[in-house]
Design a protein around this motif. Structure first.
Motif, short mmCIF file in Angstrom:
data_model
loop_
_atom_site.label_atom_id
_atom_site.label_comp_id
_atom_site.label_asym_id
_atom_site.label_seq_id
_atom_site.Cartn_x
_atom_site.Cartn_y
_atom_site.Cartn_z
N ASN A 35 0.85 -1.18 0.00
CA ASN A 35 0.00 0.00 0.00
C ASN A 35 0.89 1.23 0.00
N ILE A 36 0.64 2.11 -0.94
CA ILE A 36 1.42 3.34 -1.04
C ILE A 36 0.47 4.51 -0.81
N LEU A 37 0.80 5.32 0.20
CA LEU A 37 0.00 6.49 0.52
C LEU A 37 0.78 7.73 0.14
N VAL A 38 0.16 8.59 -0.65
CA VAL A 38 0.78 9.84 -1.08
C VAL A 38 -0.05 10.98 -0.48
N ALA A 39 0.58 11.76 0.39
CA ALA A 39 -0.09 12.90 1.00
C ALA A 39 0.57 14.18 0.49
N ALA A 40 -0.27 15.14 0.08
CA ALA A 40 0.24 16.39 -0.48
C ALA A 40 -0.74 17.51 -0.16
N GLU A 41 -0.35 18.72 -0.52
CA GLU A 41 -1.25 19.86 -0.37
C GLU A 41 -2.50 19.63 -1.22
N LYS A 42 -3.57 20.31 -0.87
CA LYS A 42 -4.86 20.09 -1.54
C LYS A 42 -4.77 20.26 -3.06
N GLU A 43 -4.09 21.32 -3.51
CA GLU A 43 -3.99 21.58 -4.95
C GLU A 43 -3.15 20.51 -5.65
N ASP A 44 -2.06 20.08 -4.98
CA ASP A 44 -1.22 19.05 -5.57
C ASP A 44 -1.94 17.71 -5.61
N THR A 45 -2.73 17.42 -4.59
CA THR A 45 -3.51 16.17 -4.59
C THR A 45 -4.49 16.18 -5.76
N ALA A 46 -5.11 17.33 -6.02
CA ALA A 46 -6.03 17.44 -7.15
C ALA A 46 -5.29 17.21 -8.47
N ARG A 47 -4.07 17.72 -8.59
CA ARG A 47 -3.27 17.49 -9.80
C ARG A 47 -2.93 16.01 -9.97
N LEU A 48 -2.58 15.36 -8.86
CA LEU A 48 -2.21 13.95 -8.92
C LEU A 48 -3.39 13.05 -9.29
N ILE A 49 -4.56 13.43 -8.87
CA ILE A 49 -5.75 12.64 -9.21
C ILE A 49 -6.18 12.93 -10.65
N GLY A 50 -6.14 14.21 -11.02
CA GLY A 50 -6.49 14.58 -12.39
C GLY A 50 -7.98 14.60 -12.63
#
Length: 88
Positions: A35-50
């Motif tokens: 399991n890999i968990l990636v935590a980031a700032e809200k805007e970066d999380t939105a970019r990573l999800i796309g």
């Protein structure tokens, strides 16, 4: 295999603040699931999800191929550091 390095290589060009991204790798007891968990700032999380999850699904596909070389299943989750709203 260094999954953290793979994830970091894939996501650093996508996010605005790569140094603020936290990656945590959790392996189960049998050694087959990662399991890999990636935590980031809200805007970066939105970019990573796309849009419609396209980028997240692409990242999952690449990691799945990497995991298959070791006969492992890879699960990728995203979270944001967004502060919780406080109640009065």
């Amino acid at each position: 295999m260094d999954y953290e390095k793979i994830v970091r290589t894939l996501i650093d060009p996508i996010v605005e603040e790569p140094k603020s991204v936290l990656i945590r790798i959790l392996e189960d007891e049998n050694g087959k699931d990662v399991n890999i968990l990636v935590a980031a700032e809200k805007e970066d999380t939105a970019r990573l999800i796309g849009r419609h999850g396209i980028i997240a699904n692409s990242l999952r596909e690449v990691l799945s191929v990497a995991g298959k070389s070791e006969n492992r299943r890879i699960f990728l989750k995203f979270e944001s550091f967004d502060e919780e709203e406080k109640e009065d």
